[in-house]
Design a protein around this motif. Structure first.
Motif, PDB file in Angstrom:
ATOM      1  N   PHE A  44      92.525  24.684  55.898  1.00  0.00           N
ATOM      2  CA  PHE A  44      93.569  24.602  54.885  1.00  0.00           C
ATOM      3  C   PHE A  44      94.669  23.647  55.334  1.00  0.00           C
ATOM      4  CE2 PHE A  44      91.577  28.621  54.106  1.00  0.00           C
ATOM      5  CZ  PHE A  44      91.692  28.852  52.744  1.00  0.00           C
ATOM      6  N   LEU A  45      95.285  22.990  54.364  1.00  0.00           N
ATOM      7  CA  LEU A  45      96.558  22.320  54.589  1.00  0.00           C
ATOM      8  C   LEU A  45      97.621  23.290  54.105  1.00  0.00           C
ATOM      9  CD1 LEU A  45      95.834  18.708  53.310  1.00  0.00           C
ATOM     10  CD2 LEU A  45      95.953  19.511  55.669  1.00  0.00           C
ATOM     11  N   VAL A  46      98.627  23.513  54.918  1.00  0.00           N
ATOM     12  CA  VAL A  46      99.711  24.438  54.603  1.00  0.00           C
ATOM     13  C   VAL A  46     100.967  23.589  54.455  1.00  0.00           C
ATOM     14  CG1 VAL A  46     100.977  26.475  55.386  1.00  0.00           C
ATOM     15  CG2 VAL A  46      98.536  26.217  55.960  1.00  0.00           C
ATOM     16  N   VAL A  47     101.544  23.584  53.246  1.00  0.00           N
ATOM     17  CA  VAL A  47     102.592  22.625  52.920  1.00  0.00           C
ATOM     18  C   VAL A  47     103.828  23.332  52.341  1.00  0.00           C
ATOM     19  CG1 VAL A  47     103.141  20.573  51.550  1.00  0.00           C
ATOM     20  CG2 VAL A  47     100.800  20.944  52.339  1.00  0.00           C
ATOM     21  N   TRP A  48     104.985  22.955  52.869  1.00  0.00           N
ATOM     22  CA  TRP A  48     106.231  23.341  52.225  1.00  0.00           C
ATOM     23  C   TRP A  48     106.535  22.232  51.232  1.00  0.00           C
ATOM     24  CZ3 TRP A  48     108.836  27.502  51.347  1.00  0.00           C
ATOM     25  CH2 TRP A  48     110.111  27.413  50.784  1.00  0.00           C
ATOM     26  N   PRO A  49     106.746  22.545  49.962  1.00  0.00           N
ATOM     27  CA  PRO A  49     106.922  21.498  48.948  1.00  0.00           C
ATOM     28  C   PRO A  49     108.019  20.492  49.323  1.00  0.00           C
ATOM     29  CG  PRO A  49     106.699  23.634  47.914  1.00  0.00           C
ATOM     30  CD  PRO A  49     106.812  23.886  49.395  1.00  0.00           C
ATOM     31  N   PRO A  50     107.675  19.207  49.284  1.00  0.00           N
ATOM     32  CA  PRO A  50     108.616  18.154  49.692  1.00  0.00           C
ATOM     33  C   PRO A  50     109.591  17.771  48.568  1.00  0.00           C
ATOM     34  CG  PRO A  50     106.518  17.177  49.154  1.00  0.00           C
ATOM     35  CD  PRO A  50     106.336  18.668  49.020  1.00  0.00           C
ATOM     36  N   LEU A  51     110.357  18.724  48.112  1.00  0.00           N
ATOM     37  CA  LEU A  51     111.284  18.515  47.000  1.00  0.00           C
ATOM     38  C   LEU A  51     112.271  17.394  47.312  1.00  0.00           C
ATOM     39  CD1 LEU A  51     112.235  19.492  44.201  1.00  0.00           C
ATOM     40  CD2 LEU A  51     113.770  21.067  45.397  1.00  0.00           C
ATOM     41  N   GLY A  52     112.154  16.297  46.580  1.00  0.00           N
ATOM     42  CA  GLY A  52     113.079  15.179  46.706  1.00  0.00           C
ATOM     43  C   GLY A  52     112.900  14.323  47.945  1.00  0.00           C
ATOM     44  N   GLU A  53     111.874  14.571  48.745  1.00  0.00           N
ATOM     45  CA  GLU A  53     111.650  13.743  49.939  1.00  0.00           C
ATOM     46  C   GLU A  53     111.240  12.339  49.514  1.00  0.00           C
ATOM     47  OE1 GLU A  53     112.543  14.617  52.790  1.00  0.00           O
ATOM     48  OE2 GLU A  53     112.366  16.785  52.936  1.00  0.00           O
ATOM     49  N   SER A  59     110.855  15.334  42.343  1.00  0.00           N
ATOM     50  CA  SER A  59     111.549  16.504  41.778  1.00  0.00           C
ATOM     51  C   SER A  59     111.104  16.804  40.351  1.00  0.00           C
ATOM     52  CB  SER A  59     113.072  16.309  41.839  1.00  0.00           C
ATOM     53  OG  SER A  59     113.489  16.119  43.163  1.00  0.00           O
ATOM     54  N   GLU A  60     109.822  16.604  40.082  1.00  0.00           N
ATOM     55  CA  GLU A  60     109.272  16.845  38.752  1.00  0.00           C
ATOM     56  C   GLU A  60     108.438  18.123  38.670  1.00  0.00           C
ATOM     57  OE1 GLU A  60     106.934  13.339  38.147  1.00  0.00           O
ATOM     58  OE2 GLU A  60     108.674  12.077  37.703  1.00  0.00           O
ATOM     59  N   CYS A  61     108.248  18.812  39.775  1.00  0.00           N
ATOM     60  CA  CYS A  61     107.380  19.980  39.794  1.00  0.00           C
ATOM     61  C   CYS A  61     108.156  21.199  39.294  1.00  0.00           C
ATOM     62  CB  CYS A  61     106.838  20.221  41.196  1.00  0.00           C
ATOM     63  SG  CYS A  61     105.256  21.044  41.191  1.00  0.00           S
ATOM     64  N   GLU A  62     107.481  22.035  38.531  1.00  0.00           N
ATOM     65  CA  GLU A  62     108.111  23.199  37.910  1.00  0.00           C
ATOM     66  C   GLU A  62     107.948  24.477  38.717  1.00  0.00           C
ATOM     67  OE1 GLU A  62     109.857  23.144  34.986  1.00  0.00           O
ATOM     68  OE2 GLU A  62     109.634  20.971  34.971  1.00  0.00           O
ATOM     69  N   SER A  63     107.144  24.460  39.754  1.00  0.00           N
ATOM     70  CA  SER A  63     106.828  25.672  40.509  1.00  0.00           C
ATOM     71  C   SER A  63     108.017  26.154  41.324  1.00  0.00           C
ATOM     72  CB  SER A  63     105.661  25.398  41.457  1.00  0.00           C
ATOM     73  OG  SER A  63     104.524  25.000  40.754  1.00  0.00           O
ATOM     74  N   ASP A  64     107.944  27.434  41.719  1.00  0.00           N
ATOM     75  CA  ASP A  64     108.920  27.980  42.653  1.00  0.00           C
ATOM     76  C   ASP A  64     108.676  27.368  44.027  1.00  0.00           C
ATOM     77  OD1 ASP A  64     110.052  29.679  40.762  1.00  0.00           O
ATOM     78  OD2 ASP A  64     108.614  31.281  41.206  1.00  0.00           O
ATOM     79  N   LEU A  65     109.746  27.258  44.802  1.00  0.00           N
ATOM     80  CA  LEU A  65     109.601  26.749  46.164  1.00  0.00           C
ATOM     81  C   LEU A  65     108.988  27.841  47.033  1.00  0.00           C
ATOM     82  CD1 LEU A  65     112.867  24.757  46.944  1.00  0.00           C
ATOM     83  CD2 LEU A  65     110.536  23.908  46.977  1.00  0.00           C
ATOM     84  N   GLU A  66     107.747  27.643  47.401  1.00  0.00           N
ATOM     85  CA  GLU A  66     107.055  28.538  48.312  1.00  0.00           C
ATOM     86  C   GLU A  66     105.944  27.755  48.982  1.00  0.00           C
ATOM     87  OE1 GLU A  66     105.590  31.739  45.887  1.00  0.00           O
ATOM     88  OE2 GLU A  66     104.109  30.493  44.909  1.00  0.00           O
ATOM     89  N   MET A  67     105.490  28.255  50.099  1.00  0.00           N
ATOM     90  CA  MET A  67     104.429  27.588  50.831  1.00  0.00           C
ATOM     91  C   MET A  67     103.230  27.382  49.913  1.00  0.00           C
ATOM     92  SD  MET A  67     104.523  26.443  53.901  1.00  0.00           S
ATOM     93  CE  MET A  67     105.515  27.362  55.030  1.00  0.00           C
ATOM     94  N   GLU A  68     102.621  26.195  49.986  1.00  0.00           N
ATOM     95  CA  GLU A  68     101.425  25.902  49.203  1.00  0.00           C
ATOM     96  C   GLU A  68     100.247  25.726  50.158  1.00  0.00           C
ATOM     97  OE1 GLU A  68     103.494  23.796  45.327  1.00  0.00           O
ATOM     98  OE2 GLU A  68     102.050  22.625  46.486  1.00  0.00           O
TER      99      GLU A  68
END
Length: 177
Positions: free
Chosen positions: A16-25, A86-95
């Motif tokens: 698995f790839l475990v990712v914290w969403p890169p909001l605005g990176e 910053s276009e994603c609608e999901s909650d910030l949680e590990m993906e």
């Protein structure tokens, strides 16, 4: 670091790839991403190689149950792009993205971990990175400002080690068994 010894000779059943969403990176190198292994001995447990969030330097292992929400590899690039814009609608949680059947990782799946090396700066006893070696590939895990990044021979080749070479001479130390 002793817990890394337990990984030697273990076969990777799922990846698995475990990712914290890169909001605005702005850059791919800024994506907080780690690898999660599933071993045949523990099919309900995810072993994640990452950077210790307490000091943002030391490689560590984190164990957790299997994720309930798993994304497909085919959505990885578009989701990362959407988060960065910053276009994603999901909650910030590990993906979690299962990449077990993805060609880029085929030399890791059903392979055994052959050896592990720690990467650090000369004259500093604390390593900052870890390299997991397989017969025909590797996983390099190193810290970034917001967490962790990874690379393999065919994935995410962002050369994060160059950032550390500016800090001094790099040392590679094999894990003693």
């Amino acid at each position: 670091m002793n817990s890394f010894k337990e990984l030697i000779d273990k076969e990777i059943k799922r990846l698995f790839l475990v990712v914290w969403p890169p909001l605005g990176e702005e850059k791919e190198l800024d994506i907080d991403i780690s690898f999660g292994f599933v071993f045949p001995q523990n099919p309900d447990r995810l072993c994640i190689i990452t950077t210790d969030k307490d000091d943002m330097w030391t490689p560590c292992l984190r164990f957790e149950g299997m994720p309930t929400k798993v994304y497909s590899w085919s959505s990885f690039a578009s989701r990362m792009n959407a988060w960065m814009k910053s276009e994603c609608e999901s909650d910030l949680e590990m993906e979690y993205y299962e990449v077990t059947d993805v060609q880029e990782f085929s030399n890791i799946i059903v392979s055994k971990i052959q050896s592990i090396e720690f990467i650090g700066l000369e004259n500093n006893p604390e390593p900052f990175g870890v390299k997991v070696m397989f017969d025909n590939d590797y996983i390099l895990s190193t810290p970034i400002s917001d967490g962790n990044t990874v690379e393999t021979s065919q994935f995410n080749r962002n050369d994060n080690l160059l950032n550390f070479e500016r800090m001094g001479i790099l040392e590679v130390k094999p894990l003693e068994s």
